[in-house]
Design an enzyme around this catalytic site. Structure first.
Site, PDB file in Angstrom:
ATOM      1  N   GLY A   1      16.938 102.328   0.389  1.00  0.00           N
ATOM      2  CA  GLY A   1      16.826 103.390   1.383  1.00  0.00           C
ATOM      3  C   GLY A   1      15.555 103.316   2.193  1.00  0.00           C
TER       4      GLY A   1
ATOM      5  N   GLY B   1      11.220  96.368  -0.112  1.00  0.00           N
ATOM      6  CA  GLY B   1      11.059  97.812  -0.149  1.00  0.00           C
ATOM      7  C   GLY B   1      12.136  98.415  -1.017  1.00  0.00           C
TER       8      GLY B   1
ATOM      9  CD  GLU C   1      19.896  93.656  -0.920  1.00  0.00           C
ATOM     10  OE1 GLU C   1      20.543  93.411  -1.952  1.00  0.00           O
ATOM     11  OE2 GLU C   1      19.453  94.773  -0.630  1.00  0.00           O
TER      12      GLU C   1
ATOM     13  N   GLY D   1      15.105 101.428   4.660  1.00  0.00           N
ATOM     14  CA  GLY D   1      15.448 101.185   6.064  1.00  0.00           C
ATOM     15  C   GLY D   1      15.473  99.710   6.432  1.00  0.00           C
ATOM     16  CE  LYS D   2      15.229  96.377   1.351  1.00  0.00           C
ATOM     17  NZ  LYS D   2      15.270  97.547   0.492  1.00  0.00           N
TER      18      LYS D   2
END
Lengths: 283, 432, 332
Positions: free
Chosen positions: A56, A53, A193, A58-59
């Protein structure tokens, strides 16, 4: 593929054949701003699931909520059938749901080996009173050290094991953090990440490690920006935008979904979403 | 934003009301009682020092000595010292004239106001009167409460002036300055020096002191904190440095100004029409000034370009920097502003409560309680927090001993951290 | 002025129980700050709580030595838990603010005459404090009565006894710290110092570790406080101010916060210098080289130097005088 994993056609919140993590109505607001609002989410067991996504979306907040590092305004979720709402972060980790962080958290003034040892479970010497009686924990410490050295070898960090973690490069710290998370033999690894800041020479080996985890029976959930990586290793992709889940499905289907292209790229419709750059590089 | 603005309006109104009310009242000079100084040639001596709460000297309090046909009285000097002499050894009664004590101060326990001395066994008898802030039992609890609340508001306004600086500096730099309270002491000591030693009028002395504290804040930032920010020193390290600096700062003040508690020469005469509230004209003017200054800060932060930039830096300093705000310049302005406000607080605190070299450090506890209660880094929250702390500290004297009222601030601090650690108006992310 | 005499008597200062007391507090602070990263700005209060606990048990309850010491330690444990519960879940500054505030309030409470026992005596002795509570300790003194010459200082058998016990406690606490910090428990503490979220993500109960560290270091400070007051035979509220706390900090940072020998080395260097500077400054005042400064002001200048030393150490030598630059505690 969709039939193996999901019970119905790919759609946001679709039920899974064998879910390991099930979340319901998880909502987190920051001063009126809705950061996460997930109605229903299931993570398939034994698979590699990517959470993607735009910035920002929300992940990371969702990661924080599920692992107990943040508290939602409302919501419930279960891990292997066990209710996790309100359970503190360290207990979440103990029951087999271990995460890493977007900004690596290598413990700089500990040696690489000590970083690894700290990841292990069931070390009686970690209790204050037993710490004073070495025979109570020496045997376990030796086992932990063997396991740590083995993992370090797999992650090609064995040459560094007596150095301070502070002396590692950014990519090496990512590897260390992942290896450290594996010390406790988790059931579900959540990687935030894992590729960010890792140089291309290391990315390929990192991808292999993640695939290797699946082969060992570990479930993987990871947040990633890099579409190439997502396409290559994930079995299932969940797309978030503005705190909600907007799409789900196998990687190839999801990448074609107009809602995803919309959410992910906004105005840049003509951009290429899934160029097989890594594959080309690898060849 | 709107709340800030309405606070500004409210405070401005408060200030104006005070100014108008005071226009009609002239402070009457303290009434001089007719007591002759003791005859130093007489051989038998009764002496003592009148200290409020065991630390602040009380001047001009009448002490009587009666018995054996003698009826003498004397007034304590500026050190609180009094001496009475008699010609013959006998048993006498020494009593303190409680009506000459400053408002709110009394003998506690009350039966100690009158004590027997036996000069047949010694020629020089020391007498200790335990003095402290006492609740007057003849006054109804509501009147006492009104008095405490009013004086609490007074204290709260002063705390607000001093703690907004902590909050602004924390907001823009993320650093909790433990040397902040010492600027309060500096303001009070400078005012004392200029009014009592140089004989300057209070307005001139106060203004110079405020500017000097502002300048000292600028220098602190320029000489210590800016270079340390450039070195990217960690915040925990900065806090320890600020503690070291506060020790240096405090002891320099001690060496320059001495250790005694200083009376800045403000009137102690209660303003009659405020009864049952006991306050002085100095305090009322002080409250007016604090209210105006706080309103000024609120207007500055909401209306001016620099004020808005300050709040932007507090919200997110890297984002603010990327929109072209010169963050270092804002921090410099914040330091100067913090210094000026704390200077005002120092001058007014000294006038209201007297002060010594460590006053600022002693009230640091209250300042941090105020910023934490209001929400570290939020100016409006800090002002509200400070007023609550002032009210609680003052009113707590109705139920706990007066020398323990500061403990109520620690109690609030711990309670806030347990229940709502981000403070009344703080945002949760700041705890991160 | 005779520098050799000044140096010798400064050295005599070193071996006293007073120095041992500060070193004990500094070892405790090393556990708090050096190994766990806790910013305790109220170590003096932990020492004071221990000292008052000991004295009150000895005077009011007529407790034997062991029970008095245990009571002092129990008070320190309770104090640590009370301060730890609200702060240890939050960012580091909150512990700093609450500990410095609690230390101040403890002084108010100890000075106040409001807290009395049933017969009306002030439990803490108020501003005058308590005295003559060392009987149970000195009655155990095995040192034969007499005057002893140590480094040019003349000591009584009681002084020798308290010096020996003080330094023995230093050795015990240093060894305890050594073994604990080398254990898996100590590894978890160091991990928390580096990044507590990382340690939390590895399944460790960070809050519990921090609380244990706060209690353990606080107990060592309490022992230091007891040694301090048994040595001076009085416990007064004014002693336990910020100067006490930040002398401990300076001692710790001088020697290096992340080593076990750091607090001891720091204590030795600090108190030698402290006494030596006092003598030199007094000498300079005596020969009118210091302008209009008086002897009491010399003590104040010395404290200014402590403050300066604290600032400069943190800025320029965070690893301490003897620490390894690579192991510097603070790197962002």
């Amino acid at each position: 593929m969709a039939n193996e994993i999901a019970k119905g056609p790919a759609a946001p919140g679709v039920a899974k054949v064998d879910p390991i993590l099930v979340a319901d109505g998880v909502r987190r607001e920051f001063g009126g701003l809705v950061a996460v609002d997930v109605e229903h989410l299931e993570i398939p067991r034994g698979k590699i699931t990517a959470l993607i996504g735009p910035n920002g979306a929300g992940k990371t907040t969702l990661f924080n909520l599920l692992t107990g590092f943040d508290k939602p305004n409302t919501g419930k979720w279960t891990f292997q059938g066990r209710d996790l709402a309100g359970v503190p972060a360290f207990k979440v980790a103990r029951i087999g749901m271990v995460r890493t962080f977007q900004l690596t958290k290598a413990l700089s003034l500990l040696t690489v080996l000590d970083n690894m040892r700290l990841g292990a479970k069931h070390q009686p010497g970690e209790s204050l009173l037993r710490a004073l009686v070495r025979p109570l924990w020496r045997k376990r410490e030796a086992e932990i050290t063997v396991a740590a050295e083995e993992l370090l070898k797999r992650f090609k960090l064995d040459a560094k094991s007596d150095d301070f973690a502070a002396s590692l490069s950014g990519g090496q710290r990512k590897l260390l953090e992942m290896a450290r998370a594996l010390m406790s033999k988790p059931v579900l690894v959540m990687l935030d990440e894992p590729m960010a800041g890792v140089n291309p020479a290391l990315t390929q080996s990192l991808l292999e490690h993640i695939k290797g985890l699946k082969d060992d029976g570990t479930t993987v959930l990871f947040v990633e920006h890099d579409m190439h990586m997502v396409r290559h290793i994930s079995d299932w992709v969940i797309v978030m935008a503005e705190g909600r889940i907007v799409a789900e499905g196998p990687p190839n289907e999801v990448m074609k979904n107009p809602a995803v292209i919309d959410a992910y790229l906004g105005a840049h419709h003509d951009s290429d979403l899934g160029a097989d750059k890594i594959a080309k590089e690898a060849n | 934003m709107t709340r800030l603005r309405s606070l500004a309006g409210l405070l401005l109104l408060l200030g104006t009301v005070f100014a108008t009310l005071l226009g009609g009242t002239a402070a009457s000079p303290a009434q001089a009682a007719t007591c002759a100084a003791a005859d130093p040639t007489l051989p038998y001596i009764v002496e003592g020092t009148l200290l409020n709460n065991g630390e602040t000297p009380l001047k001009g309090v009448q002490v009587n000595l009666t018995g054996n046909g003698v009826d003498a009285c004397v007034l304590s000097d500026e050190n609180g010292y009094f001496m009475l002499t008699v010609a013959k050894p006998a048993k006498y009664t020494v009593s303190i004239e409680t009506s000459t004590l400053p408002a709110g101060v009394g003998v506690d326990p009350a039966d100690q106001a009158s004590q027997a001395v036996d000069l047949t066994v010694t020629s020089d008898q020391g007498v200790i009167f335990p003095l402290g802030k006492v609740a007057d039992t003849s006054v109804s609890i509501w009147a006492q409460l009104a008095d405490r609340l009013f004086n609490g508001l007074n204290m709260g306004l002063l705390l607000a002036l001093a703690s907004i600086g902590i909050s602004l500096i924390f907001g823009t730099t993320g650093f909790s300055n433990f040397a902040h309270g010492d600027m309060v002491s500096l303001g009070a000591m400078l005012t004392w020096f200029m009014t009592q030693i140089l004989g300057w009028p209070i307005l001139a002395a106060g203004a110079v002191a405020i500017v000097a504290v502002g300048a000292s804040a600028y220098l602190q930032d320029a000489a210590i904190w800016r270079p340390l920010r450039r070195r990217r020193l960690g915040l925990n390290q900065m806090m320890i440095v600020s503690i070291g600096f506060s020790i240096v700062f405090r002891y320099l003040i001690l060496i320059f100004f001495g250790g005694e508690t200083k009376d800045l020469g403000s009137s102690t005469e209660p303003v009659a029409w405020m009864a049952p509230i006991t306050t002085t004209s100095t305090s009322l003017i002080g409250m007016g000034i604090s209210a105006v200054a706080l309103a000024g800060v609120a207007l500055f932060l909401t209306k001016t370009r620099i004020g808005k930039a300050t709040r932007a830096v507090s919200d997110n300093s890297s984002l603010a920097a990327s929109t072209g705000i010169d963050v270092e310049r804002i921090i410099r302005i914040v330091w100067i502003l913090a210094g000026l406000l704390t200077g005002i607080a120092g001058v007014l605190w000294g006038l209201r409560y007297q002060a010594n070299w460590s006053t600022g450090f002693d009230i640091l506890l209250l300042l941090f309680a105020a910023t934490t209660l209001g929400g570290l880094g939020t100016s409006l929250g800090t002002a509200v927090g400070a007023i609550i702390i002032g009210l609680v500290v003052e009113t707590s004297a109705l139920v706990i001993p007066t020398d323990l009222t500061y403990a109520s601030a620690l109690f609030i601090l711990i309670l806030v951290l347990l229940v709502r650690p981000q403070g009344i108006l703080g945002k949760k992310q700041r705890l991160g | 002025m005779d520098l050799i005499v000044a140096l010798q008597s400064s050295f005599g200062e070193l071996i006293t129980a007073g120095t041992a007391a500060f070193v004990l507090c500094a070892i405790g602070l090393a556990i708090h700050f050096g190994f766990t990263g806790l910013l305790n700005f109220g170590q003096a209060a932990f020492a004071a709580v221990g000292a008052y606990g000991y004295a009150i048990a000895a005077l009011d309850f007529k407790a034997p030595l062991v029970l008095s010491v245990l009571f002092g330690l129990l008070c320190a444990v309770i104090f640590a838990v009370l301060l730890g519960i609200p702060t240890l879940r939050l960012r580091a500054d909150y512990l700093a603010i609450v500990t410095i505030a609690a230390a101040q309030v403890f002084k108010f409470v100890a000075t106040s005459s409001a807290i009395t026992d049933p017969s009306g005596n002030v439990i803490t002795g108020g501003a005058e404090g308590l005295s003559e509570f060392g009987g149970t300790f000195y009655s155990l003194n095995p040192v034969p009565a007499g005057e002893y010459q140590v480094f040019g200082n003349s000591l009584t058998q009681d002084q020798i006894w308290v010096d020996i016990v003080g330094w023995l406690l230093v050795v015990v606490c240093a060894l305890l710290t050594y073994f604990l910090t080398r254990s898996p428990w100590g590894r978890a503490l160091k991990g928390i110092r580096e990044d507590e979220d990382a340690v939390r993500s590895l399944g460790k109960n960070v809050y519990l570790y921090k609380m244990q560290a706060l209690i353990l270091g606080g107990c060592m400070a309490a022992l230091g406080g007891m040694v301090f007051v048994i040595n001076s035979q009085t416990v007064q509220p004014t002693v336990w101010g910020t100067n006490f706390t930040f002398t401990i900090w300076t001692v710790l940072l001088l020697g290096g916060a992340t080593t076990v020998l750091g607090p001891i080395a720091g204590g030795v260097v600090f108190f030698t210098l402290f006494a030596f500077i006092q003598k030199v400054l007094e000498g300079l005042v005596a020969i009118h080289w210091m302008g209009s400064l008086t002897i009491p002001q010399v003590g104040q200048i010395r404290l200014i130097l402590v403050g300066l030393a604290l600032m400069l150490l943190v800025i320029f030598r965070p690893q301490g005088l003897f620490g390894n630059k690579k192991e510097t505690l603070f790197n962002g």
